[in-house]
Design a protein around this motif. Sequence first.
Motif, PDB file in Angstrom:
ATOM      1  N   PRO A 195       0.853  -1.233  -0.140  1.00 11.25           N
ATOM      2  CA  PRO A 195      -0.092  -0.137  -0.056  1.00 11.25           C
ATOM      3  C   PRO A 195       0.618   1.149   0.006  1.00 11.25           C
ATOM      4  CG  PRO A 195      -0.347  -1.429   1.687  1.00 11.25           C
ATOM      5  CD  PRO A 195       0.586  -2.127   1.237  1.00 11.25           C
ATOM      6  N   LYS A 196       0.590   2.265  -0.683  1.00  9.17           N
ATOM      7  CA  LYS A 196       1.383   3.459  -0.847  1.00  9.17           C
ATOM      8  C   LYS A 196       0.043   4.391  -0.412  1.00  9.17           C
ATOM      9  CE  LYS A 196       3.925   6.427  -3.859  1.00  9.17           C
ATOM     10  NZ  LYS A 196       4.157   6.571  -5.192  1.00  9.17           N
ATOM     11  N   ILE A 197       0.248   5.337   0.240  1.00  7.09           N
ATOM     12  CA  ILE A 197      -0.672   6.529   0.987  1.00  7.09           C
ATOM     13  C   ILE A 197       0.180   7.608   0.520  1.00  7.09           C
ATOM     14  CG2 ILE A 197      -1.881   7.496   2.735  1.00  7.09           C
ATOM     15  CD1 ILE A 197      -2.567   4.657   2.311  1.00  7.09           C
ATOM     16  N   THR A 198      -0.360   8.327  -0.468  1.00  9.76           N
ATOM     17  CA  THR A 198       0.107   9.787  -0.975  1.00  9.76           C
ATOM     18  C   THR A 198      -0.412  10.845  -0.224  1.00  9.76           C
ATOM     19  OG1 THR A 198       0.488   8.738  -3.257  1.00  9.76           O
ATOM     20  CG2 THR A 198       0.713  10.857  -2.969  1.00  9.76           C
ATOM     21  N   ASP A 199       0.553  11.649   0.154  1.00 12.79           N
ATOM     22  CA  ASP A 199       0.138  12.790   0.905  1.00 12.79           C
ATOM     23  C   ASP A 199       1.216  13.934   0.528  1.00 12.79           C
ATOM     24  OD1 ASP A 199       0.277  14.859   3.214  1.00 12.79           O
ATOM     25  OD2 ASP A 199      -1.275  13.433   3.935  1.00 12.79           O
ATOM     26  N   SER A 200       0.735  15.244   0.472  1.00 15.33           N
ATOM     27  CA  SER A 200       1.589  16.526   0.265  1.00 15.33           C
ATOM     28  C   SER A 200       2.815  16.257   1.233  1.00 15.33           C
ATOM     29  CB  SER A 200       1.013  17.805   0.243  1.00 15.33           C
ATOM     30  OG  SER A 200       0.360  17.960   1.322  1.00 15.33           O
ATOM     31  N   ASN A 247       4.959  10.396   1.508  1.00 16.28           N
ATOM     32  CA  ASN A 247       4.205   8.980   1.371  1.00 16.28           C
ATOM     33  C   ASN A 247       4.610   8.178   2.537  1.00 16.28           C
ATOM     34  OD1 ASN A 247       3.454  10.205  -1.116  1.00 16.28           O
ATOM     35  ND2 ASN A 247       5.337   9.176  -2.242  1.00 16.28           N
ATOM     36  N   LEU A 248       3.609   7.279   2.746  1.00 17.59           N
ATOM     37  CA  LEU A 248       3.710   6.249   3.614  1.00 17.59           C
ATOM     38  C   LEU A 248       3.188   4.802   3.142  1.00 17.59           C
ATOM     39  CD1 LEU A 248       2.332   6.336   7.449  1.00 17.59           C
ATOM     40  CD2 LEU A 248       1.516   4.596   5.660  1.00 17.59           C
ATOM     41  N   THR A 249       3.838   3.952   3.571  1.00 15.07           N
ATOM     42  CA  THR A 249       3.690   2.385   3.015  1.00 15.07           C
ATOM     43  C   THR A 249       3.923   1.520   4.440  1.00 15.07           C
ATOM     44  OG1 THR A 249       4.764   2.654   0.873  1.00 15.07           O
ATOM     45  CG2 THR A 249       4.672   0.371   1.746  1.00 15.07           C
ATOM     46  N   TYR A 250       2.858   0.758   4.628  1.00 15.95           N
ATOM     47  CA  TYR A 250       2.775   0.091   5.747  1.00 15.95           C
ATOM     48  C   TYR A 250       2.687  -1.727   5.204  1.00 15.95           C
ATOM     49  CZ  TYR A 250      -1.989  -0.083   4.765  1.00 15.95           C
ATOM     50  OH  TYR A 250      -3.511  -0.288   4.187  1.00 15.95           O
ATOM     51  N   ILE A 255      11.903  -8.691   0.824  1.00 18.73           N
ATOM     52  CA  ILE A 255      12.997  -7.721   0.799  1.00 18.73           C
ATOM     53  C   ILE A 255      12.465  -6.477   0.154  1.00 18.73           C
ATOM     54  CG2 ILE A 255      15.045  -7.233  -0.292  1.00 18.73           C
ATOM     55  CD1 ILE A 255      15.611 -10.579  -0.170  1.00 18.73           C
ATOM     56  N   VAL A 256      12.717  -5.459   0.632  1.00 25.84           N
ATOM     57  CA  VAL A 256      12.380  -4.037   0.277  1.00 25.84           C
ATOM     58  C   VAL A 256      13.563  -2.967   0.090  1.00 25.84           C
ATOM     59  CG1 VAL A 256      10.996  -2.188   0.624  1.00 25.84           C
ATOM     60  CG2 VAL A 256      10.342  -4.428   1.424  1.00 25.84           C
ATOM     61  N   ALA A 257      13.508  -2.438  -1.046  1.00 24.01           N
ATOM     62  CA  ALA A 257      14.311  -1.461  -1.097  1.00 24.01           C
ATOM     63  C   ALA A 257      13.786  -0.095  -0.651  1.00 24.01           C
ATOM     64  CB  ALA A 257      14.769  -1.143  -2.510  1.00 24.01           C
ATOM     65  N   ILE A 258      14.161   0.200   0.614  1.00 27.06           N
ATOM     66  CA  ILE A 258      13.704   1.407   1.488  1.00 27.06           C
ATOM     67  C   ILE A 258      14.279   2.448   0.815  1.00 27.06           C
ATOM     68  CG2 ILE A 258      13.857   2.323   3.603  1.00 27.06           C
ATOM     69  CD1 ILE A 258      11.701   0.056   3.628  1.00 27.06           C
ATOM     70  N   SER A 259      15.500   2.605   0.278  1.00 26.87           N
ATOM     71  CA  SER A 259      16.087   3.841  -0.343  1.00 26.87           C
ATOM     72  C   SER A 259      17.113   3.172  -1.487  1.00 26.87           C
ATOM     73  CB  SER A 259      16.991   4.538   0.657  1.00 26.87           C
ATOM     74  OG  SER A 259      17.303   5.722   0.289  1.00 26.87           O
ATOM     75  N   SER A 280      10.057   1.794  -2.723  1.00 20.85           N
ATOM     76  CA  SER A 280      10.025   1.348  -1.331  1.00 20.85           C
ATOM     77  C   SER A 280       8.744   0.772  -1.399  1.00 20.85           C
ATOM     78  CB  SER A 280      10.128   2.642  -0.559  1.00 20.85           C
ATOM     79  OG  SER A 280       9.285   3.610  -1.140  1.00 20.85           O
ATOM     80  N   TYR A 281       7.660   0.885  -2.131  1.00 20.73           N
ATOM     81  CA  TYR A 281       6.409   0.249  -2.093  1.00 20.73           C
ATOM     82  C   TYR A 281       6.329  -1.106  -2.863  1.00 20.73           C
ATOM     83  CZ  TYR A 281       6.192   2.793  -6.399  1.00 20.73           C
ATOM     84  OH  TYR A 281       6.328   3.296  -7.731  1.00 20.73           O
ATOM     85  N   ASN A 282       7.534  -1.562  -3.118  1.00 28.24           N
ATOM     86  CA  ASN A 282       7.382  -2.911  -3.568  1.00 28.24           C
ATOM     87  C   ASN A 282       8.360  -3.781  -2.886  1.00 28.24           C
ATOM     88  OD1 ASN A 282       7.712  -1.685  -6.984  1.00 28.24           O
ATOM     89  ND2 ASN A 282       5.808  -2.424  -5.965  1.00 28.24           N
ATOM     90  N   GLY A 283       7.967  -4.927  -2.514  1.00 23.93           N
ATOM     91  CA  GLY A 283       8.709  -5.938  -1.728  1.00 23.93           C
ATOM     92  C   GLY A 283       8.940  -7.352  -2.741  1.00 23.93           C
ATOM     93  N   LEU A 284       9.911  -7.796  -2.516  1.00 27.55           N
ATOM     94  CA  LEU A 284      10.225  -9.213  -3.029  1.00 27.55           C
ATOM     95  C   LEU A 284      10.063 -10.353  -2.095  1.00 27.55           C
ATOM     96  CD1 LEU A 284      11.050 -11.049  -5.427  1.00 27.55           C
ATOM     97  CD2 LEU A 284      13.428 -10.797  -4.772  1.00 27.55           C
ATOM     98  N   TYR A 285       8.970 -11.123  -2.305  1.00 26.26           N
ATOM     99  CA  TYR A 285       8.811 -12.162  -1.490  1.00 26.26           C
ATOM    100  C   TYR A 285       9.715 -13.416  -1.887  1.00 26.26           C
ATOM    101  CZ  TYR A 285       6.827 -16.470   0.371  1.00 26.26           C
ATOM    102  OH  TYR A 285       6.584 -17.923   1.120  1.00 26.26           O
ATOM    103  N   VAL A 286      10.429 -13.934  -0.894  1.00 28.69           N
ATOM    104  CA  VAL A 286      11.493 -15.117  -1.150  1.00 28.69           C
ATOM    105  C   VAL A 286      11.102 -16.122  -0.083  1.00 28.69           C
ATOM    106  CG1 VAL A 286      13.716 -15.648  -1.149  1.00 28.69           C
ATOM    107  CG2 VAL A 286      13.183 -13.504  -1.787  1.00 28.69           C
TER     108      VAL A 286
END
Length: 137
Positions: free
Chosen positions: A13-18, A21-24, A62-66, A87-93
Amino acid sequence: MANLDKCHIIDLPKITDSRGNLTYIEAYRHIPFDIRRVYYLYDVPGGAERGGHAHKALHQLIVAISGSFDIHLDDGGRKKTIHLNRSYNGLYVCPMIWREIDNFSSGAVCMVIASDFYDEEDYYRDYGIFLDDAKRL
């Protein structure tokens, strides 16, 4: 289904805000396992590689946070490379996947969410032993 086919990108999930952004990430809602451990890699020197192992039973996201990096996956029969840079994509391994991580951009942060606590007995650190066991599956 071969283990490599079970590894896939999960859109988080990607919550866009001015204000930014927030991902959980929630267990069993976004990832198919309980969250028991979170760790991250950072300040990885240019040209360095991480990973170089597989897990017998551990599931990971695994997530590329930055920044960005490449993850090379190998199930003992097939290989594929995934480039993570969002940062809003994760690789499931899933378990029984040999992984190597390289090509870290400057300032990259790699976050790993794991299904269990650290257990050295769960690791394959010898590629030959991993291949022998993977072929038996």
